[in-house]
Design an enzyme around this catalytic site. Structure first.
Site, mmCIF file in Angstrom:
data_model
loop_
_atom_site.group_PDB
_atom_site.id
_atom_site.type_symbol
_atom_site.label_atom_id
_atom_site.label_comp_id
_atom_site.label_asym_id
_atom_site.label_seq_id
_atom_site.Cartn_x
_atom_site.Cartn_y
_atom_site.Cartn_z
ATOM 1 N N ASN A 171 -0.198 -7.220 3.783
ATOM 2 C CA ASN A 171 1.009 -7.172 4.611
ATOM 3 C C ASN A 171 0.540 -6.931 6.047
ATOM 4 O O ASN A 171 0.182 -5.814 6.412
ATOM 5 C CB ASN A 171 1.892 -6.022 4.108
ATOM 6 C CG ASN A 171 3.216 -5.952 4.841
ATOM 7 O OD1 ASN A 171 3.419 -6.646 5.840
ATOM 8 N ND2 ASN A 171 4.106 -5.101 4.358
ATOM 9 N N ARG B 10 2.519 -11.172 2.355
ATOM 10 C CA ARG B 10 3.940 -10.981 2.632
ATOM 11 C C ARG B 10 4.257 -11.661 3.959
ATOM 12 O O ARG B 10 3.643 -11.341 4.988
ATOM 13 C CB ARG B 10 4.246 -9.491 2.729
ATOM 14 C CG ARG B 10 5.689 -9.261 3.027
ATOM 15 C CD ARG B 10 6.026 -7.800 3.062
ATOM 16 N NE ARG B 10 7.460 -7.669 3.274
ATOM 17 C CZ ARG B 10 8.072 -6.533 3.483
ATOM 18 N NH1 ARG B 10 7.390 -5.415 3.489
ATOM 19 N NH2 ARG B 10 9.361 -6.505 3.668
ATOM 20 N N HIS C 161 14.109 -8.525 2.993
ATOM 21 C CA HIS C 161 13.829 -7.622 1.864
ATOM 22 C C HIS C 161 14.074 -8.345 0.538
ATOM 23 O O HIS C 161 14.337 -7.715 -0.479
ATOM 24 C CB HIS C 161 14.725 -6.369 1.865
ATOM 25 C CG HIS C 161 14.496 -5.413 2.980
ATOM 26 N ND1 HIS C 161 15.518 -4.643 3.514
ATOM 27 C CD2 HIS C 161 13.380 -5.070 3.650
ATOM 28 C CE1 HIS C 161 15.038 -3.879 4.481
ATOM 29 N NE2 HIS C 161 13.730 -4.123 4.581
ATOM 30 N N ARG D 84 17.642 0.680 14.028
ATOM 31 C CA ARG D 84 18.456 -0.513 14.305
ATOM 32 C C ARG D 84 19.933 -0.220 14.094
ATOM 33 O O ARG D 84 20.294 0.483 13.152
ATOM 34 C CB ARG D 84 18.043 -1.668 13.372
ATOM 35 C CG ARG D 84 16.672 -2.212 13.675
ATOM 36 C CD ARG D 84 16.284 -3.307 12.691
ATOM 37 N NE ARG D 84 14.932 -3.078 12.215
ATOM 38 C CZ ARG D 84 14.467 -3.467 11.043
ATOM 39 N NH1 ARG D 84 15.239 -4.136 10.203
ATOM 40 N NH2 ARG D 84 13.242 -3.207 10.690
ATOM 41 N N GLU E 47 7.312 -3.579 -4.117
ATOM 42 C CA GLU E 47 7.213 -4.891 -3.480
ATOM 43 C C GLU E 47 5.853 -5.538 -3.686
ATOM 44 O O GLU E 47 5.760 -6.745 -3.886
ATOM 45 C CB GLU E 47 7.541 -4.763 -1.983
ATOM 46 C CG GLU E 47 9.035 -4.568 -1.772
ATOM 47 C CD GLU E 47 9.393 -4.264 -0.331
ATOM 48 O OE1 GLU E 47 9.099 -3.138 0.114
ATOM 49 O OE2 GLU E 47 9.962 -5.140 0.327
#
Ligand code: ADP
Length: 424
Positions: free
Chosen positions: A26, A107, A196, A257, A400
């Site tokens: 990642n 990823r 996601h 955010r 993940e």
């Protein structure tokens, strides 16, 4: 419905038996996270992170067989970061020659409309990920860099790109279309993509597996609450709505955010506060969310401030929960019947108070949490609703890297995607 004990669940991944391990990478703009995963058993064999790449002092942390090694050193670029990580495998373990790496899984944040499933990487795929940079200017360039470096250093094994957006390519047009001028939208790729996706797909599939049901028979709302946060409505394993949009900014209130705001906030601040596009981008992505409201983006720190009586932190918590509750209500309506509400990621897996607050007042809709079950801690998927509730509320740890590793094997072998494997 109840949890089927692990020993009684068939392992649909046992067909991967001969395939060794998968190295999952990642690559962020200044970090490289890696994990060596056994795609059958699901365990992480080794894992690590290189941080502050390109700065004068970086660091690396490598964990293997219960031991963690940490070092501070300068890491000039991603090539140096991956070389460092591969060196630590040989120095601390497991040795790469013994690790049986079958594939490398990358990823990738944005796959646009082109990628609706994982793909084995060739030069065309790299070019396509690069072409999507305008849609993900912060993420895709680092992803491309990681891929290029890894293909050079690990040239003997296939590399697979697993996209955060891929699962949500199955959204219906009514859910992914923004009601703006269609020609402008088409010309610039403006639509909901969702993010996601690997986690939402994994959790919806895992829910079915642990309940001994077929994913096709369940309607699930997945709440992925980490630093970034997103919700999805999944009908029979297929997503029908999700909260993130063109970018990961839309939807829930997150660590830094804003999630949903009236788009006119942007025009208002540009016209009246003289803020530039870049300043507004930073405002909504980095200076908003619970951090913007309270000064803290980490849920644990926010909760500490709430307990100390800090009013801003209290409001931030209430805004965070209110938004979540609205999405649960919206997705109840979108799905019509909801079998499971599943909480996952850092906050979703660990913060009982958030889970209780989101579900409070929904008893009339058949949704509630049992105080004692909600307070119990475990690394395994579990049910936290009372027996009378018509919708199960569950905590399902997301994995993940494991999901990426399994999708990698499927892409390399041309196997059926795991989400479609009947759980029973
Ligand atoms: P990401 O992968 O998006 O960086 P994570 O899924 O690791 O994020 O989640 C990070 C968030 O989880 C942080 O806000 C952190 O405060 C929260 N978190 C982690 N552990 C706990 C805990 N025990 N209680 C409450 N929140 C927690």
């Amino acid at each position: 419905m109840s949890i089927v004990p692990e020993s009684e669940r068939p392992n649909p991944y046992s067909a991967y038996g001969a395939h060794g391990s998968v190295l999952v990478l990642n690559s962020g703009s200044s970090s490289l996270k890696y994990q060596l995963v056994n795609p059958v058993g699901g365990e992480a064999i080794a894992a690590g992170i290189v941080e502050r790449i390109g700065e004068s002092s970086g660091s690396v942390r490598h964990t293997y067989a219960g031991n963690t090694t940490e070092r501070e050193l300068e890491v000039p670029n991603h090539a140096a970061a991956l070389r460092l990580a591969l060196g630590l495998f040989d120095e601390i373990g497991p040795r790469l020659a013994d690790a049986g790496i079958h594939a490398v899984g990358h990823r990738v944040v944005h796959g646009g409309e082109r990628f609706s499933r994982p793909v084995v990487i060739d030069d065309d795929v790299v070019a396509a990920i690069h072409e999507l940079v305008p849609l993900a200017p912060l993420h895709n360039p680092a992803n491309v860099q990681g891929i290029e470096v890894a293909r050079e250093l690990l040239a003997d094994v296939p590399h697979v790109a697993v996209f955060d957006t891929a699962f949500f390519q199955a959204l219906p047009p009514a859910a992914y279309t923004y009601a703006i001028d269609r020609d402008v939208a088409r010309a610039h790729g403006v639509r909901r993509y969702g993010f996601h996706g690997t986690s939402h797909q994994y959790v919806a599939g895992k829910v079915a597996r642990v309940l001994g049901r077929r994913v096709q028979d369940l309607n699930t709302i997945v709440l992925h609450l980490g630093n970034g946060a997103s919700a999805s409505a999944v009908r029979g394993g297929v997503p029908v709505d999700t909260s993130m949009g063109l970018t990961p900014l839309e939807g829930l209130v997150m660590g830094t955010r804003s999630g949903d705001v009236d788009p006119a906030v942007v025009f208002h601040l540009a016209r009246n506060a003289g803020m530039s596009i870049d300043e507004l981008d930073t405002l909504l992505n980095k200076r908003s969310g619970v951090k913007g409201l309270s000064g803290e983006n980490d849920m644990r720190q926010l909760r500490r401030l709430v307990e100390e009586g800090d009013e801003d932190a209290s409001l931030a918590f209430d805004v965070y929960v209110h938004r979540l509750k609205k999405y649960v209500g919206a997705y109840l309506a979108v799905l019509g019947r909801v079998d499971v509400v599943a909480f996952t990621a850092g906050v979703g897996e660990n913060d009982a108070r958030v889970r209780a607050a989101v579900c409070s007042g929904l008893e009339g809709l058949g949704i509630a949490v049992d105080e004692e079950r909600n307070a119990a801690r475990a690394g395994e998927p579990r049910i936290i609703s009372p027996d009378w509730a018509t919708t199960l509320v569950m905590v399902v740890p997301t994995m993940e890297e494991l999901a990426i590793a399994r999708q990698c094997v499927e892409a390399v072998e041309g196997l059926q995607p795991s989400a479609a494997v009947p759980a029973g």
